[in-house]
Design an enzyme around this catalytic site. Structure first.
Site, PDB file in Angstrom:
ATOM      1  N   GLU A 143      27.342  56.131  39.936  1.00 33.83           N
ATOM      2  CA  GLU A 143      26.739  56.875  41.051  1.00 33.83           C
ATOM      3  C   GLU A 143      25.656  57.811  40.523  1.00 33.83           C
ATOM      4  OE1 GLU A 143      29.472  58.707  43.805  1.00 33.83           O
ATOM      5  OE2 GLU A 143      27.855  59.762  44.855  1.00 33.83           O
TER       6      GLU A 143
ATOM      7  N   ASP B 161      36.818  58.338  49.442  1.00 31.97           N
ATOM      8  CA  ASP B 161      37.156  59.712  49.841  1.00 31.97           C
ATOM      9  C   ASP B 161      35.947  60.409  50.472  1.00 31.97           C
ATOM     10  OD1 ASP B 161      35.662  60.154  47.585  1.00 31.97           O
ATOM     11  OD2 ASP B 161      37.159  61.347  46.532  1.00 31.97           O
TER      12      ASP B 161
HETATM   13  O1  KIV Z   1      33.909  57.831  48.417  1.00 31.12           O
HETATM   14  C1  KIV Z   1      32.937  57.068  48.445  1.00 31.12           C
HETATM   15  O2  KIV Z   1      32.489  56.606  49.488  1.00 31.12           O
HETATM   16  C2  KIV Z   1      32.325  56.700  47.175  1.00 31.12           C
HETATM   17  C3  KIV Z   1      30.991  56.031  47.230  1.00 31.12           C
HETATM   18  C4  KIV Z   1      29.942  56.994  47.557  1.00 31.12           C
HETATM   19  C5  KIV Z   1      30.718  55.262  46.003  1.00 31.12           C
HETATM   20  O3  KIV Z   1      32.864  56.962  46.139  1.00 31.12           O
END
Ligand code: KIV
Length: 259
Positions: free
Chosen positions: A183, A46
């Protein structure tokens, strides 16, 4: 054609101590380059709300947005694992979560769905897992809750939050999560989680002692306007998008990234 990568392949890599890589992709051209460069997992994240749509947060991203981009990605790939994000509030209650996970798998060709998690989702993860939906539980910094958090800073810096993240990872693995994503947490915490669970742990801003790394494609290409401290502009060293993705893959596998 090379053998398709599967969740089992990723779990075997953890068992053998072999690192693997994930990158975000939102379209067929980049997805195809990722596959050719040996990336193991594509994430239709997202994050597309910020880097593709130009929003300030990931909150406005909808199920239809993820499915649209996932369809583009699927047309460019054959053998790579496709992980799709469950967007903000798309899994707030169980029947809605099951319906939306079904859509991601049937319409978006997801092979794994990722949800920003916590212990309170153990039952949902168990239901999904028992029904054949592979789940990646996203812990640490959870950008969908930015309006509650107030900043994108590191999580798990104090012992209370660090213990909660560790215990959530253990409980969600028990509930059936096939992968954990961490994260922006301290490297020591990520190492502890990686050693405590048997499923692969994918890190972003979580140091090197995890089983796999993920980055946002625009960050490795230096195209995001700024480069987060945990990322690196691999395009600057290689001069081509294909070269940048290959160098990212090699650097994770040989342990030179992150350093
Ligand atoms: O939405 C995304 O790209 C993510 C990554 C930053 C892990 O969740």
């Amino acid at each position: 054609m090379s053998q398709p990568t599967t969740i089992k392949v990723l779990k075997d890599k953890k068992a053998k101590g072999e690192k693997f890589t994930m990158l975000t992709a939102y379209d067929s051209t980049i997805a195809s380059l990722c596959e050719k460069a040996g990336v193991d997992v594509i994430l239709v994240g997202d994050s597309l709300g910020m880097v593709v749509q130009g929003h300030n947060t990931t909150v406005p991203v909808t199920m239809d947005d993820i499915i649209y981009h996932a369809k583009c990605v699927a047309r460019g790939t054959k053998s790579i694992v496709k992980m799709l994000d469950m967007p903000f509030m798309s899994f707030a209650y169980p029947s809605q979560a099951i319906d939306n996970a079904t859509r991601l798998m049937q319409e978006g060709y997801a092979e794994v769905i990722k949800l920003e998690s916590g212990e309170h989702q153990a039952e949902l993860i168990s239901d999904l897992s028992l029904n054949g939906v592979p789940v990646c539980a996203h812990l640490g910094l959870t950008p969908q809750t930015i309006h509650k958090l107030g900043s994108y800073g590191k999580r798990g810096k104090d012992s209370e939050e660090a213990n909660r993240i560790l215990s959530d990872a253990e409980k969600l693995e028990k509930a059936g999560a096939d992968l954990i994503l961490l994260e922006c947490v301290p490297a020591e915490l990520a190492k502890k989680v990686t050693e405590s669970v048997s499923v692969p742990v994918i890190g972003i801003g979580a140091g090197r002692d995890v089983d796999a790394q993920v980055l946002v494609i625009y960050d490795i290409l230096g195209a995001s306007g700024y480069i987060p401290s945990f990322a690196k502009n691999f395009l600057a060293e290689t001069g081509s998008i294909e070269g940048a993705i290959k160098l990212y893959v090699e650097s994770v596998k040989n342990g030179t990234f992150p350093n």
